[in-house]
Write a protein that holds these residues in place. Structure first.
Motif, PDB file in Angstrom:
ATOM      1  N   VAL A 243     -40.271 -27.134 -25.901  1.00  0.00           N
ATOM      2  CA  VAL A 243     -40.990 -27.483 -27.129  1.00  0.00           C
ATOM      3  C   VAL A 243     -42.428 -26.987 -27.040  1.00  0.00           C
ATOM      4  CG1 VAL A 243     -41.899 -29.398 -28.502  1.00  0.00           C
ATOM      5  CG2 VAL A 243     -39.535 -29.450 -27.681  1.00  0.00           C
ATOM      6  N   ARG A 244     -43.064 -27.209 -25.894  1.00  0.00           N
ATOM      7  CA  ARG A 244     -44.426 -26.714 -25.711  1.00  0.00           C
ATOM      8  C   ARG A 244     -44.474 -25.197 -25.864  1.00  0.00           C
ATOM      9  NH1 ARG A 244     -48.411 -29.880 -24.179  1.00  0.00           N
ATOM     10  NH2 ARG A 244     -48.019 -31.925 -23.260  1.00  0.00           N
ATOM     11  N   ARG A 245     -43.490 -24.525 -25.272  1.00  0.00           N
ATOM     12  CA  ARG A 245     -43.462 -23.069 -25.344  1.00  0.00           C
ATOM     13  C   ARG A 245     -43.303 -22.596 -26.785  1.00  0.00           C
ATOM     14  NH1 ARG A 245     -39.073 -22.405 -22.891  1.00  0.00           N
ATOM     15  NH2 ARG A 245     -37.728 -21.805 -24.635  1.00  0.00           N
ATOM     16  N   ALA A 246     -42.386 -23.227 -27.518  1.00  0.00           N
ATOM     17  CA  ALA A 246     -42.140 -22.830 -28.901  1.00  0.00           C
ATOM     18  C   ALA A 246     -43.376 -23.039 -29.770  1.00  0.00           C
ATOM     19  CB  ALA A 246     -40.959 -23.612 -29.470  1.00  0.00           C
ATOM     20  N   LEU A 247     -44.021 -24.189 -29.610  1.00  0.00           N
ATOM     21  CA  LEU A 247     -45.201 -24.472 -30.424  1.00  0.00           C
ATOM     22  C   LEU A 247     -46.369 -23.561 -30.048  1.00  0.00           C
ATOM     23  CD1 LEU A 247     -45.030 -28.371 -30.560  1.00  0.00           C
ATOM     24  CD2 LEU A 247     -44.423 -26.752 -32.353  1.00  0.00           C
ATOM     25  N   ALA A 248     -46.487 -23.243 -28.756  1.00  0.00           N
ATOM     26  CA  ALA A 248     -47.556 -22.334 -28.335  1.00  0.00           C
ATOM     27  C   ALA A 248     -47.329 -20.943 -28.908  1.00  0.00           C
ATOM     28  CB  ALA A 248     -47.624 -22.281 -26.805  1.00  0.00           C
ATOM     29  N   GLN A 249     -46.070 -20.486 -28.914  1.00  0.00           N
ATOM     30  CA  GLN A 249     -45.784 -19.164 -29.468  1.00  0.00           C
ATOM     31  C   GLN A 249     -45.944 -19.154 -30.982  1.00  0.00           C
ATOM     32  OE1 GLN A 249     -41.912 -18.044 -27.981  1.00  0.00           O
ATOM     33  NE2 GLN A 249     -42.651 -17.801 -25.874  1.00  0.00           N
ATOM     34  N   ALA A 250     -45.597 -20.251 -31.634  1.00  0.00           N
ATOM     35  CA  ALA A 250     -45.830 -20.348 -33.074  1.00  0.00           C
ATOM     36  C   ALA A 250     -47.323 -20.294 -33.368  1.00  0.00           C
ATOM     37  CB  ALA A 250     -45.221 -21.637 -33.620  1.00  0.00           C
ATOM     38  N   GLN A 251     -48.118 -20.931 -32.509  1.00  0.00           N
ATOM     39  CA  GLN A 251     -49.575 -20.886 -32.660  1.00  0.00           C
ATOM     40  C   GLN A 251     -50.084 -19.448 -32.510  1.00  0.00           C
ATOM     41  OE1 GLN A 251     -51.544 -23.720 -33.200  1.00  0.00           O
ATOM     42  NE2 GLN A 251     -53.341 -22.398 -33.421  1.00  0.00           N
ATOM     43  N   ASP A 252     -49.461 -18.693 -31.597  1.00  0.00           N
ATOM     44  CA  ASP A 252     -49.876 -17.294 -31.390  1.00  0.00           C
ATOM     45  C   ASP A 252     -49.640 -16.445 -32.636  1.00  0.00           C
ATOM     46  OD1 ASP A 252     -50.617 -17.894 -28.808  1.00  0.00           O
ATOM     47  OD2 ASP A 252     -48.762 -17.146 -27.896  1.00  0.00           O
ATOM     48  N   TYR A 253     -48.638 -16.822 -33.455  1.00  0.00           N
ATOM     49  CA  TYR A 253     -48.363 -16.061 -34.672  1.00  0.00           C
ATOM     50  C   TYR A 253     -49.581 -16.035 -35.611  1.00  0.00           C
ATOM     51  CZ  TYR A 253     -43.310 -16.079 -33.645  1.00  0.00           C
ATOM     52  OH  TYR A 253     -42.068 -15.896 -33.086  1.00  0.00           O
ATOM     53  N   ILE A 254     -50.389 -17.054 -35.538  1.00  0.00           N
ATOM     54  CA  ILE A 254     -51.533 -17.147 -36.449  1.00  0.00           C
ATOM     55  C   ILE A 254     -52.547 -16.051 -36.150  1.00  0.00           C
ATOM     56  CG2 ILE A 254     -53.432 -18.633 -37.191  1.00  0.00           C
ATOM     57  CD1 ILE A 254     -51.541 -21.010 -36.442  1.00  0.00           C
TER      58      ILE A 254
END
Length: 327
Positions: A243-254
């Motif tokens: 979950v942390r990994r997914a949210l961190a990568q989603a944050q990188d999309y910004i």
């Protein structure tokens, strides 16, 4: 919904069974994480305006997928069928990009009066240049296709999934953590029709700091200690490292926008939007005014709810701002 259309080789009529859109904002996510990946699965260029996919059978019962440029016509037909209305979908020959053997998605119906659906016989005169027949991705075992289909199903049945979550118990905040975490829940099963698949199970929910992702391992003592501390915190708080990994990568999309269609925004009730995002090994579905659900390749059939906490609202708002939307 069967309508003859003379677009398949040898002047054979195509009996239309169904159709789907292939656009940056709306495509069968079972084909890939984003629009270019879905286009690559059909060997067509990721044309910015998108395509319509018309699935049907010829007079011999062979499966064909006709790719057309007239997206509006296909969208109108889909809308009419969804309302229970008849619509004769007959794209103009000039809008046809190609006719591909097979179907990229499962189709639960068949044309009356012709042989059972089957792949076309190889063209012996094509000398190896004819494309292989399309076939639906394997969704019998858990993997990226099944994970994306599960996320799509949650988006389509948001209310049902949301009702399974008790915020007071699911998003209780352990001492020293944000309030984004909880236990997983199990997915319901879904009929394998054109754009949907088996649903996942919901596990306990988690609230996490979305700006904090997995640390890179550089071999230094400080990094090792930090990683060890993170693992201990994740274990004690119930936050799944995926979950942390997914949210961190989603944050990188910004900061680094992903390929078109990797983040999509659609209508929801009220002023909210429904978000769908995918990445390497994960899928996210969320309402901009509510929580999120994450599905992971490493957790077959599990759905991990993520509470709003202090960070999730900002992440969802930013993702919605960069997401592609239906016209």
């Amino acid at each position: 919904m069967a309508a003859p259309n003379d677009t398949v080789a040898d002047d054979d009529a195509l009996y239309v069974l169904t159709a789907v859109l292939l656009t940056p904002a709306q495509f069968p996510s079972v084909l890939g994480d984003d629009y270019p990946a879905a286009c690559a699965a059909l060997a067509v260029e990721p044309y910015a305006e998108g395509y319509g996919l018309v699935l049907g059978q010829d007079g011999s019962g062979a499966r064909w997928t006709v790719v057309v440029e007239d997206v509006s016509l296909v969208a109108v037909a889909i809308a009419a069928w969804d309302c229970g209305m008849e619509y004769d979908l007959s794209p103009d020959d000039r809008s046809v990009v190609c006719a591909l053997p097979g179907w990229p998605l499962p189709v639960a119906v068949a044309a009356p009066g012709v042989a059972a659906p089957h792949d076309p016989l190889p063209d012996l005169e094509a000398e190896g240049t004819a494309p292989e027949a399309l076939s639906p991705p394997d969704t019998e075992s858990w993997g990226p296709a099944q994970r994306r289909m599960g996320a799509d199903e949650i988006a389509h049945q948001w209310t049902t999934w949301r009702e399974q979550i008790d915020d007071e118990t699911a998003f209780s905040t352990p001492v020293g953590t944000d309030s984004t975490g909880a236990e997983p829940i199990a997915e319901p099963e879904v009929e394998p029709v054109a754009e949907s698949g088996p649903e996942p199970e919901v596990e306990g929910e988690v609230e996490v700091d979305v700006e904090t992702g997995p640390e890179a391992v550089d071999g230094s003592e400080a990094a090792a200690e930090k990683q060890s501390g993170r693992a201990a915190t994740d274990a004690s708080s119930g936050v799944h490292p995926g979950v942390r990994r997914a949210l961190a990568q989603a944050q990188d999309y910004i900061d680094a926008p992903p390929p078109p269609g990797r983040v999509r925004s659609s209508f929801a009730t009220g002023d909210a939007r429904m978000l769908r995002a995918d990445g390497p090994g994960w899928s996210l579905v969320a309402r901009t005014d509510d929580i999120a659900f994450i599905l992971l390749d490493e957790e077959p059939g599990e759905v991990l709810p993520v509470g709003r906490g202090t960070e999730l609202p900002g992440l969802l708002e930013a993702l919605d701002a960069l997401a592609v939307r239906p016209a």
